[in-house]
Design an enzyme around this catalytic site. Structure first.
Site, PDB file in Angstrom:
ATOM      1  N   ARG A  65       0.840  -1.198   0.000  1.00 58.49           N
ATOM      2  CA  ARG A  65       0.000   0.000   0.000  1.00 58.49           C
ATOM      3  C   ARG A  65       0.874   1.248   0.000  1.00 58.49           C
ATOM      4  NH1 ARG A  65      -4.670   1.371   4.531  1.00 58.49           N
ATOM      5  NH2 ARG A  65      -5.466   3.287   3.528  1.00 58.49           N
ATOM      6  N   ALA A  66       0.658   2.118  -0.961  1.00 55.92           N
ATOM      7  CA  ALA A  66       1.550   3.266  -1.143  1.00 55.92           C
ATOM      8  C   ALA A  66       1.496   4.223   0.043  1.00 55.92           C
ATOM      9  CB  ALA A  66       1.190   4.000  -2.435  1.00 55.92           C
ATOM     10  N   SER A  67       0.297   4.548   0.494  1.00 60.03           N
ATOM     11  CA  SER A  67       0.194   5.518   1.584  1.00 60.03           C
ATOM     12  C   SER A  67       0.781   4.988   2.875  1.00 60.03           C
ATOM     13  CB  SER A  67      -1.265   5.914   1.797  1.00 60.03           C
ATOM     14  OG  SER A  67      -2.041   4.784   2.165  1.00 60.03           O
ATOM     15  N   GLU A 278      -5.492   0.807 -10.164  1.00 63.81           N
ATOM     16  CA  GLU A 278      -5.318   1.126  -8.735  1.00 63.81           C
ATOM     17  C   GLU A 278      -6.564   0.743  -7.937  1.00 63.81           C
ATOM     18  OE1 GLU A 278      -3.556   4.839  -6.032  1.00 63.81           O
ATOM     19  OE2 GLU A 278      -4.414   5.234  -8.004  1.00 63.81           O
TER      20      GLU A 278
END
Length: 328
Positions: A65-67, A278
């Site tokens: 997960r990017a965040s 995404e």
């Protein structure tokens, strides 16, 4: 074959996420919790796999997960521990669902962390875990932009390793602490646009002609303001964008309405566009105007008047060219 170049493990097991909250910079990370294969299957099969089946997506290029990379809160020790745990979890997802996912790694970035640690984790993920690429955060400060631009020589050792391993990077920021920015509404798109302009201003790809970068979310503001970037390149005495940047830079289709996808394909050459959604990501709801999910980007691409060769390129061919380590 439909390859989605932009997937994140946004549904990771609760124990994994809870473990992350037990340490920060300067702490010694505790032992990682036991997470069973069944727990992983439960988080994937009712989410990503279900949507892939519903939308006709065969393979997702999948990363943490990017965040949640949250590089701003770490030092070298904690960022390494968190990156390894996230990447190992991605490897387990790939192993449990053969042919459905290909791994992309998170790097142990933090402000001032030596590049050697990033390269070591990249090599582990590519050589030992079979990953096909990496996510590269151009702003590990969390929205304060204290790092040198992507074209600065401080990044060169990482680029050398990427070229050697023949893997691309998706340029993707993480969480933001600057209250002026919403994470996915402005910080992400700002970063996409900023990264592109950094590349316009320098000769990075003369130094690394084999380097490949994917700028997500449709390239941020770039396609919409293509004339501005072309004009700025001319004013700055830079080569045309097609010569200096677009031989090495690609955009995905994470654009959540038909006019935006139409514009992307009108402005950017099809050879530079990779299908991506995404899904289970930044925008998860349904569009009240259409009743369809915003992130069902295949609907928008299918609606384009593309020839067979262009359609193949966007859905599969470009991904295989940019990610040559993808399985056959």
């Amino acid at each position: 074959m439909i390859i989605d170049c932009h997937g994140h493990y946004t549904t990771a097991p609760a124990a994994h996420n809870a473990w992350r909250e037990t340490f920060g910079a300067g702490d010694t990370p505790p032992a990682y919790p036991v997470i069973t294969d069944d727990e992983i299957r439960e988080t994937i099969e009712g989410n990503q796999l279900r949507l892939m089946a519903e939308r006709g997506i065969d393979l997702t290029i999948f990363s943490p997960r990017a965040s949640a990379m949250a590089h701003h809160r770490d030092d070298a020790v904690t960022s390494t521990a968190w990156a390894r745990a996230c990447n190992d979890l991605i490897a387990r997802v790939v192993g449990l669902h053969p042919g459905k996912f290909a791994g992309v790694c998170q790097l142990p970035q933090a402000v001032g962390v030596p590049m050697s640690g990033l390269i070591a984790e990249l090599r582990r993920c590519v050589c030992d875990l079979g990953f096909v690429g990496l996510n590269l955060n151009p702003d590990p400060s969390g929205g304060h932009w204290t790092s040198p631009p992507l074209t600065d020589p401080v990044w060169y050792p990482l680029y050398e390793a990427m070229v050697e391993l023949d893997v691309p990077a998706m340029v993707h920021v993480s969480a933001v602490t600057n209250p002026s920015f919403h994470a996915t509404g402005s910080h992400y798109l700002n970063a996409d646009t900023t990264a592109f302009m950094q590349l316009v201003q320098a000769d990075l790809f003369k130094e690394f002609p084999g380097l490949r970068l994917i700028i997500p979310h449709g390239g941020g503001a770039v396609p919409y303001h293509w004339g501005r970037f072309r004009g700025l390149a001319d004013m700055l005495g830079r080569p045309p964008l097609a010569e200096s940047v677009m031989g090495n830079v690609y955009f995905d289709t994470c654009v959540y309405h038909q006019p935006g996808i139409d514009l992307l394909f009108q402005v950017i050459d099809t050879a530079n566009i990779l299908f991506g959604s995404e899904m289970v990501g930044a925008v998860r709801g349904r569009d009240p105007l259409t009743g369809a999910y915003f992130d069902d980007t295949r609907r928008y691409v299918d609606a384009l008047d593309l020839g067979e060769s262009d359609r193949y390129a966007v859905y599969e061919g470009n991904a295989r060219r940019v990610y040559p380590r993808l399985p056959a």
